[in-house]
Design a protein around this motif. Structure first.
Motif, PDB file in Angstrom:
ATOM      1  N   SER A 243      44.853  36.796  38.012  1.00 21.16           N
ATOM      2  CA  SER A 243      43.667  37.300  38.058  1.00 21.16           C
ATOM      3  C   SER A 243      43.050  36.912  39.669  1.00 21.16           C
ATOM      4  CB  SER A 243      42.393  36.761  37.474  1.00 21.16           C
ATOM      5  OG  SER A 243      42.502  35.340  37.618  1.00 21.16           O
ATOM      6  N   LEU A 292      42.396  43.842  29.263  1.00 24.21           N
ATOM      7  CA  LEU A 292      41.341  43.975  30.254  1.00 24.21           C
ATOM      8  C   LEU A 292      40.164  44.514  30.090  1.00 24.21           C
ATOM      9  CD1 LEU A 292      43.641  44.857  33.686  1.00 24.21           C
ATOM     10  CD2 LEU A 292      42.449  42.677  33.024  1.00 24.21           C
ATOM     11  N   TYR A 297      39.695  48.104  39.015  1.00 23.68           N
ATOM     12  CA  TYR A 297      40.287  46.825  39.334  1.00 23.68           C
ATOM     13  C   TYR A 297      41.103  47.148  40.616  1.00 23.68           C
ATOM     14  CZ  TYR A 297      39.403  44.809  35.046  1.00 23.68           C
ATOM     15  OH  TYR A 297      38.893  44.138  34.023  1.00 23.68           O
ATOM     16  N   ILE A 299      44.391  46.201  42.427  1.00 23.13           N
ATOM     17  CA  ILE A 299      45.700  45.413  41.887  1.00 23.13           C
ATOM     18  C   ILE A 299      46.455  45.185  43.181  1.00 23.13           C
ATOM     19  CG2 ILE A 299      48.094  45.996  40.871  1.00 23.13           C
ATOM     20  CD1 ILE A 299      46.505  48.052  39.152  1.00 23.13           C
ATOM     21  N   TYR A 320      48.160  40.857  40.795  1.00 23.89           N
ATOM     22  CA  TYR A 320      46.716  40.383  40.844  1.00 23.89           C
ATOM     23  C   TYR A 320      45.854  41.366  40.620  1.00 23.89           C
ATOM     24  CZ  TYR A 320      48.840  36.109  42.980  1.00 23.89           C
ATOM     25  OH  TYR A 320      49.483  34.883  43.222  1.00 23.89           O
ATOM     26  N   PHE A 321      44.771  41.211  39.597  1.00 23.09           N
ATOM     27  CA  PHE A 321      43.882  42.179  39.333  1.00 23.09           C
ATOM     28  C   PHE A 321      42.462  41.376  39.463  1.00 23.09           C
ATOM     29  CE2 PHE A 321      47.560  42.931  36.668  1.00 23.09           C
ATOM     30  CZ  PHE A 321      47.638  44.420  36.559  1.00 23.09           C
ATOM     31  N   ASN A 322      41.804  42.086  40.143  1.00 22.65           N
ATOM     32  CA  ASN A 322      40.468  41.667  40.565  1.00 22.65           C
ATOM     33  C   ASN A 322      39.350  42.924  40.143  1.00 22.65           C
ATOM     34  OD1 ASN A 322      38.841  39.467  42.144  1.00 22.65           O
ATOM     35  ND2 ASN A 322      37.966  41.495  43.000  1.00 22.65           N
ATOM     36  N   ARG A 323      38.541  42.738  39.333  1.00 22.27           N
ATOM     37  CA  ARG A 323      37.482  43.542  38.928  1.00 22.27           C
ATOM     38  C   ARG A 323      36.623  43.970  39.874  1.00 22.27           C
ATOM     39  NH1 ARG A 323      34.152  43.263  33.238  1.00 22.27           N
ATOM     40  NH2 ARG A 323      33.280  45.283  33.209  1.00 22.27           N
TER      41      ARG A 323
END
Length: 577
Positions: A243, A292, A297, A299, A320-323
């Motif tokens: 994340s 998710l 997101y 990526i 890496y995933f960031n909303r």
């Protein structure tokens, strides 16, 4: 006359389904790294009549000997197959995973000839012969349990679980923090949410219809309905699902990095082989499904070259995933490439560079605000070739098409010109072809003389005195070095920039830069003792983050519009130096 080989029709179909094309040359066999008899994620043929066999192949029932010619085969999964002769296994010295649970395999002596084996799944013990060999194996061993006449309805025999790598018995999807294993035969990995892509007709060839032309791929990636990146090869990949954004340590450990984005609906995101798109099926196995929350997101995909030196060889890729609140603006015009040309690779076509790397001539036009580029003539380059010959094609193209352009010389540091080689003896007599000098002579960048035969060689840097021989790697490829230096030097010439030239950054402010701007697929290491990474959100702006123990940043743009867009992220960041 070429040697003739026989092939069982089932094997011919398996190869077509796993590679996405018919066998053409014998050398194609050495490119296959994974063979799964049940694979269905291509525009799969149904019968042997649909396959065009080359002249050196003839149909021969129960002849699987060609598997033994797949010298780079790492994973072999055979299911519900009865084969008379398994001696082909002796040729598969690279096998790491072997699934023979539902086959007629019996002679365990063949397993002793597989030195790389890490995991093997075998039929019931009663079917096996020479089982004493099994005690000598150091790999993970799974033997299918004997069938019972009346298994309890509430129990499932352990041996009936699908234990082959990539198909775990668990029916739960993955979560951030998990690790996934993915073997692919295509040259890329795709990610999408089934709910977002529900308009695609099951069984259709989405790959050919909408995801083959680079322009089409770029449109989808900017839209965020489906995203992908090119791995440069098929192979075996270890995906770390995380994340947020990578920190500075992760960026150093995994320096090959790109930034994508995707929309998630229905609570899940799927990832898999690019070739899966040839026969659209949203029903991915659970070990290729990431749970998710719905939303948009960022990526960040980052990786490094495996220790073996070969991309796709148990290669680690961090995702890496960031909303985000909304779909971010991306600049991809084609296929993102998550690999770089190998520094020690054999000479290759210099034009075969990644779609994500902007052409350096276009970069000059956009970052330096010039329309016409100028280069040196063959006669002028002949001066250099008196001392350094041959010139790497990437360098010769740069010099012959762009280096005479005055705008790129009105910068901080000095690009070497042909006439300099006749002027300075130290420049022509060394073991490095120097192409850039820092304005006070504190740093020089150059190409090793022994690397001049390479199309896109690595670039090294040395500090201080002319006779200093402590050269260190600055960039893995010359093309990457040129893009990075052109971006770095442009910032000093930008008409639109901050009140001060440089600013100190905190780690928290660096996270803002990473999340708000797109990291560029090039960088510099060791220039002025610093590692440099590059970020942008328009074609004519740039922020350069320099790590020398402390964090520094300089930024600007060639146009007022580009600067305003950059300041949407950079406004208020940093302390003036």
């Amino acid at each position: 006359m070429m040697k003739q080989y026989g092939i069982d029709p089932r094997l011919a179909i398996w190869i077509q389904r796993n590679t996405g094309h018919d066998l053409q040359t014998f050398s194609d066999l050495a490119k296959i790294k994974c063979l799964d008899s049940t694979r269905r994620n291509f525009a799969a043929v149904k019968k042997i009549e649909d396959i065009r066999l080359p002249s050196w192949l003839t149909i021969k029932e129960n002849d699987f000997s060609l598997i033994g010619e797949m010298i780079k085969l790492k994973q072999l999964f055979l299911h519900d197959v009865a084969i008379d002769d398994y001696s082909f296994l002796a040729g598969c010295k690279s096998l790491t995973t072997l699934d023979l649970q539902d086959t007629s395999f019996s002679d365990c002596r063949l397993l002793a000839e597989l030195p790389a084996l890490k995991k093997v799944l075998l039929p019931p013990y009663s079917q096996l012969k020479h089982t004493e060999v099994l005690e000598q194996l150091s790999c993970l061993l799974e033997i299918k349990e004997e069938k019972t006449e009346e298994p309890k309805a509430t129990e499932q025999p352990h041996g009936e679980e699908t234990l082959s790598e990539g198909n775990p018995a668990s029916e739960e999807p993955l979560h951030l923090g998990d690790t996934a294993h993915l073997s692919i035969d295509g040259m890329g990995i795709v990610l999408f949410s089934p709910e977002v892509m529900r308009y695609v007709v099951p069984g259709s060839d989405f790959l050919t219809e909408e995801f083959t032309n680079p322009k089409q791929v770029g449109e989808h990636i900017r839209k965020g309905d489906i995203t992908a990146f090119c791995t440069g090869t098929g192979g075996d990949f270890i995906l770390w699902l995380r994340s947020g954004y990578p920190d500075s340590n992760a960026e150093k450990e995994f320096p090959v990095m790109i930034r994508l984005a995707v929309e998630v609906r229905g609570g899940s995101l799927q990832f898999g082989d690019l070739f899966w798109l040839s026969d659209w099926n949203p029903g991915f196995p659970q070990d290729q499904v990431l749970s998710l929350p719905d939303g948009y997101y960022h990526i960040t995909a980052c990786t490094r070259r495996p220790e073996s030196g070969y991309w796709g060889d148990d290669q680690i890729i961090c995702l890496y995933f960031n909303r985000l609140e909304e779909m971010p603006e991306l600049m991809w015009q084609g296929v993102p490439y998550l690999f770089t040309e190998e520094p020690e690779a054999e000479p290759q076509d210099a034009s075969a560079q990644g779609q994500n790397q902007r052409d350096y001539m276009e970069m000059i036009r956009q970052l330096y605000g010039v329309e016409e580029l100028q280069g040196y003539t063959e006669e002028e380059l002949a001066v250099i070739k008196k001392y350094f010959n041959p010139l790497p094609p990437v360098l010769e193209e740069f010099w012959s098409r762009a280096v005479r352009t005055e705008a790129i010389h009105r910068v901080q540091d000095k690009w070497i010109r042909p006439e300099d080689f006749d002027r300075w003896g130290w420049l022509r007599d060394g073991d490095y072809l120097v192409i850039l000098i820092e304005n006070q002579g504190c740093c020089r960048a150059g190409i090793r003389r022994k690397d001049l035969t390479k199309a896109d060689p690595p670039v090294y840097v040395v500090a201080d005195q002319i006779n200093d021989q402590r050269w260190t790697l600055c960039a893995g490829t010359l093309s990457g070095f040129l893009r990075a230096v052109l971006a770095y030097e442009a910032v000093f010439a930008f008409p639109f920039h901050g009140e001060e030239l440089m600013y100190w950054l905190t780690e928290e402010e660096l996270e803002t830069v990473r999340s708000g701007l797109e990291k560029q697929p090039f960088g510099l290491s060791g220039w002025l003792g610093m590692d440099m990474s590059f970020y942008s959100n328009a074609s004519d702006n740039m922020a350069v983050v320099m790590d020398c123990g402390d964090l520094e940043v300089l930024y600007g743009a060639a146009s007022e519009a580009g600067y305003k867009k950059l300041m949407e992220v950079m406004e208020g960041l940093g302390e003036a130096i």
